[in-house]
Enzyme design. Structure first.
Site, mmCIF file in Angstrom:
data_model
loop_
_atom_site.group_PDB
_atom_site.id
_atom_site.type_symbol
_atom_site.label_atom_id
_atom_site.label_comp_id
_atom_site.label_asym_id
_atom_site.label_seq_id
_atom_site.Cartn_x
_atom_site.Cartn_y
_atom_site.Cartn_z
ATOM 1 N N ASP A 205 0.098 -11.276 -17.457
ATOM 2 C CA ASP A 205 0.317 -10.695 -16.119
ATOM 3 C C ASP A 205 -0.896 -9.851 -15.702
ATOM 4 O O ASP A 205 -1.427 -10.000 -14.596
ATOM 5 C CB ASP A 205 1.635 -9.891 -16.038
ATOM 6 N N ASP A 229 -0.898 -24.417 -16.773
ATOM 7 C CA ASP A 229 -0.575 -25.102 -15.524
ATOM 8 C C ASP A 229 -0.700 -24.131 -14.352
ATOM 9 O O ASP A 229 -1.385 -24.395 -13.357
ATOM 10 C CB ASP A 229 0.865 -25.635 -15.630
#
Ligand code: ATP
Length: 339
Positions: A205, A229
């Site tokens: 994050d 991805d």
């Protein structure tokens, strides 16, 4: 020397961008003998399986393919053909180079990142269960073998390409076993085999925030499947979008080259799609074949194509997604003229 390779046009914008890419490759004298096979919706429309045996056999025989995007149904339907292919041929390292393109203005001018994504494990195991009505689960898989080989691949790549650093993004504070294993394996490969390459780890994050604040601090990124991805698309956004990000899926015994973007059904069949990401993937394929077969002609074709599309972009000759006005065929025509 002619090389045989499998061509999978895919569906959605796939056939349009594949046709444009093939025209450029032909004009650049890329000596490839294509074996065309179908997969996904195109295969089903032809009355075949979603991933026909003849497609698998052709890739198995020739060990290299250029593939257009294949639509994956959302929330239902068949398993992603892209995922099935990567698993079938154990193509465990997905590589996506992300860098500024000439003539494509973005907030950052110094992006040069290579995303290395583990391609066979994590939440893409496809194991999902309904425990009881209202409760479902999805299994995240990590293996020592899978985590170690992709880490080794990333460090080898970094060394061969003179890259300075490999950074792992993870969430091992929460997924202590799975992400913990990914992190541990990367650390061991670094320590035991590649301590001369800089190594860094970041919780994903915070890493995403730092990526969009200052992408220049990143070099090679190593991520498990799902993070790879998502972060690939985030990185695409830093340099102009999905139209300029090529990709390759490598195993120990073959490779499939494909753009990072999907089948873009919203613009399919309208000659609007940018063929550049697939063309760049084809350039990666030519360079791979040049190394594999010691065929320097493939490297020369790759170099000519790269120069030609760089020149097009520099002159503002771009498709709509990059702020230009050319359609798919017109962009290919300009690249061919520049060759
Ligand atoms: P998938 O699940 O198949 O990967 P996706 O949901 O990620 O697909 P894309 O098909 O990649 O979605 O499309 C995302 C957006 O980017 C769409 O608006 C699409 O039109 C646009 N896009 C994708 N590829 C291209 C391209 N080559 N040229 C122009 N626009 C594109």
């Amino acid at each position: 020397m002619t090389t045989t390779a499998v061509l999978i046009p895919g569906d959605g914008i796939g056939p349009e961008i594949t046709a444009a890419t093939l025209r450029v490759l032909d004009a650049a004298d890329a000596n490839i003998d294509w074996v065309e096979r179908q997969a996904g919706v195109a295969a089903m429309d032809a009355g075949d399986d979603v991933l026909p045996q003849s497609t698998l056999d052709a890739i198995d025989e020739h060990k290299v393919a250029l593939k257009g995007p294949c639509t994956t149904p959302v929330g239902k339907g068949f398993q992603s053909v892209n995922v099935q292919l990567r698993k079938a041929f154990d193509l465990y390292a997905a590589v996506r180079p992300v860098r500024n393109m000439p003539g494509v203005e973005t907030p950052f001018s110094n992006v040069d990142i290579v995303v290395v994504r583990e391609n066979t494990e994590s939440l893409y195991s496809g194991v999902e269960n309904e425990i009881t009505p209202g409760v479902v689960m999805s299994m995240k898989v990590a293996t020592l073998k899978g985590c170690t080989r992709v880490a080794r691949w990333a460090f080898n790549y970094a060394k061969q390409r003179n890259r300075r650093k490999v950074t792992v993004f993870h969430k091992a504070n929460i997924m202590k076993l799975t992400d913990g294993m990914f992190l541990d394996c990367a650390g061991k490969v670094h320590e035991q085999e590649h301590s001369d390459v800089d190594y860094d780890t970041m919780i994903i994050d915070a890493a995403c925030m730092r990526l969009v604040q200052d992408p220049s601090r990143f070099d090679v990124l190593l991520l498990e499947n799902l993070y790879g991805d998502v972060v690939s698309d985030l990185c695409a956004g830093l340099v102009g979008g999905l139209g300029v990000i090529p990709g390759a899926n490598f195993g120990d015994d073959g490779a499939i080259f494909e753009a990072v973007h999907g089948s873009a059904p919203d613009i399919a069949g309208q000659n609007l799609a940018n063929p550049l990401a697939l063309l760049m993937s084809a350039v990666m394929m030519l360079n791979y074949l040049a190394d594999r077969d010691g065929n320097d002609a493939h490297r020369q074709s790759a170099e000519r194509i790269k120069k030609a599309y760089d020149e097009a972009l520099t002159n503002g000759q771009k498709t709509r997604d990059l702020g230009g006005s050319l359609n798919t065929d017109e962009f290919a025509d300009v690249v061919i003229q520049n060759l």
